[in-house]
Design an enzyme around this catalytic site. Sequence first.
Site, PDB file in Angstrom:
ATOM      1  N   ASP A  60       0.795  -1.350  -0.264  1.00  0.00           N
ATOM      2  CA  ASP A  60       0.016   0.341   0.017  1.00  0.00           C
ATOM      3  C   ASP A  60       0.431   1.146   0.069  1.00  0.00           C
ATOM      4  OD1 ASP A  60      -2.473  -0.653   0.530  1.00  0.00           O
ATOM      5  OD2 ASP A  60      -2.127  -2.198   1.370  1.00  0.00           O
ATOM      6  N   ASP A  66      -0.713   8.176   4.117  1.00  0.00           N
ATOM      7  CA  ASP A  66      -0.604   8.358   5.032  1.00  0.00           C
ATOM      8  C   ASP A  66      -0.066   8.446   6.115  1.00  0.00           C
ATOM      9  OD1 ASP A  66      -3.649   7.593   5.030  1.00  0.00           O
ATOM     10  OD2 ASP A  66      -3.568   5.926   3.769  1.00  0.00           O
ATOM     11  N   ARG A  85       0.972  -1.485   7.599  1.00  0.00           N
ATOM     12  CA  ARG A  85       1.459  -0.436   6.473  1.00  0.00           C
ATOM     13  C   ARG A  85       2.221  -0.018   7.388  1.00  0.00           C
ATOM     14  NH1 ARG A  85      -2.627   3.293   3.582  1.00  0.00           N
ATOM     15  NH2 ARG A  85      -0.922   4.361   2.793  1.00  0.00           N
ATOM     16  N   ARG A 131      -8.235   3.223  12.402  1.00  0.00           N
ATOM     17  CA  ARG A 131      -6.388   3.703  11.231  1.00  0.00           C
ATOM     18  C   ARG A 131      -5.791   4.831  12.633  1.00  0.00           C
ATOM     19  NH1 ARG A 131      -5.662   1.518   7.119  1.00  0.00           N
ATOM     20  NH2 ARG A 131      -7.022  -0.140   5.998  1.00  0.00           N
ATOM     21  N   HIS A 161     -11.832   6.296   6.041  1.00  0.00           N
ATOM     22  CA  HIS A 161     -10.605   7.880   6.643  1.00  0.00           C
ATOM     23  C   HIS A 161     -11.396   8.576   6.224  1.00  0.00           C
ATOM     24  CE1 HIS A 161      -6.034   5.320   5.044  1.00  0.00           C
ATOM     25  NE2 HIS A 161      -6.869   5.597   6.053  1.00  0.00           N
ATOM     26  N   CYS A 248      -5.054  10.068  -1.564  1.00  0.00           N
ATOM     27  CA  CYS A 248      -4.006   9.603  -0.242  1.00  0.00           C
ATOM     28  C   CYS A 248      -2.908   8.931  -1.747  1.00  0.00           C
ATOM     29  CB  CYS A 248      -4.480   7.935  -0.777  1.00  0.00           C
ATOM     30  SG  CYS A 248      -6.621   8.052  -0.297  1.00  0.00           S
TER      31      CYS A 248
HETATM   32  N1  GLY Z   1      -5.293   0.302   0.251  1.00  0.00           N
HETATM   33  C1  GLY Z   1      -5.486   1.369   0.617  1.00  0.00           C
HETATM   34  C2  GLY Z   1      -5.624   1.443   3.055  1.00  0.00           C
HETATM   35  O1  GLY Z   1      -5.960  -0.077   3.393  1.00  0.00           O
HETATM   36  O2  GLY Z   1      -4.794   2.077   3.659  1.00  0.00           O
END
Ligand code: GLY
Length: 253
Positions: A60, A66, A85, A131, A161, A248
Amino acid sequence: MFKHVIVRRPGRSLIEGITSANLGKPDYNRALQQHDGYIDTLKNRGVKVKILEAEEQFPDAVFVEDTAVLTERCAIITNPGALSRQGEEITIKEALKEFYTNMETITAPGTLEGGDVMRVGDHFYVGLSDRTNEDGFRQFAGILNKYRYTASTVKLEKFLHLKTGLAYLENNNLLVAGEFVEHEEFKKFKRIIIDETEGYAANCIWVNDAVLVPMGYPKTRAAISKAGYNVIEVDVSEFRKLDGGLSCLSLRF
Ligand code: GLY
């Protein structure tokens, strides 16, 4: 006005990215072409684009937004909430050293992703989501206060988000979709309500007096155009398959 943009090329591992979209896997070659188109569009808005190499170990990693929140006074390196991530931010921090001396960091147990941050003037709205957690917000708000900015939270119900459902287009104009349409916090803005058949199109970006809109959402395009903006369509359909969109894919500062 933005002067700089940072993007990262998609890796072949892109097809293994996190998704809830049920649209199938992205086509890597088409994703590369769309990424080229995205970069060209940004360059045409008068910004310098720094292009980072793909990072195959992070499927990602193309979604660079992000990993950092950038302001005129400091860069804040995040701690992404998605386990797969965590670590994407390391090379972003390296890349930002060219531009920033004031660098701050969100640390565990705090998590925060830039997709959950929407700036309006000197205020930052922060989505509390799967997140971004309370501790991440607490750290983030503390850093912002140090640099004379303010922050507040918005609890997310369904969206991945905050900016999955909101986009600030400057001049008090705000795109709102889904769970944010009736949200009290946003009623003070001139709201452009996204038709429920075009929910994905809430993820637009203002770049130097134009608004980039995902290709294929005519009602949204017309509504933003009617608000007086130069609207530019950009095809990001392969990134949509990974719940990603126009915001993003870059860090703009
Ligand atoms: N695929 C982007 C995310 O879930 O952060």
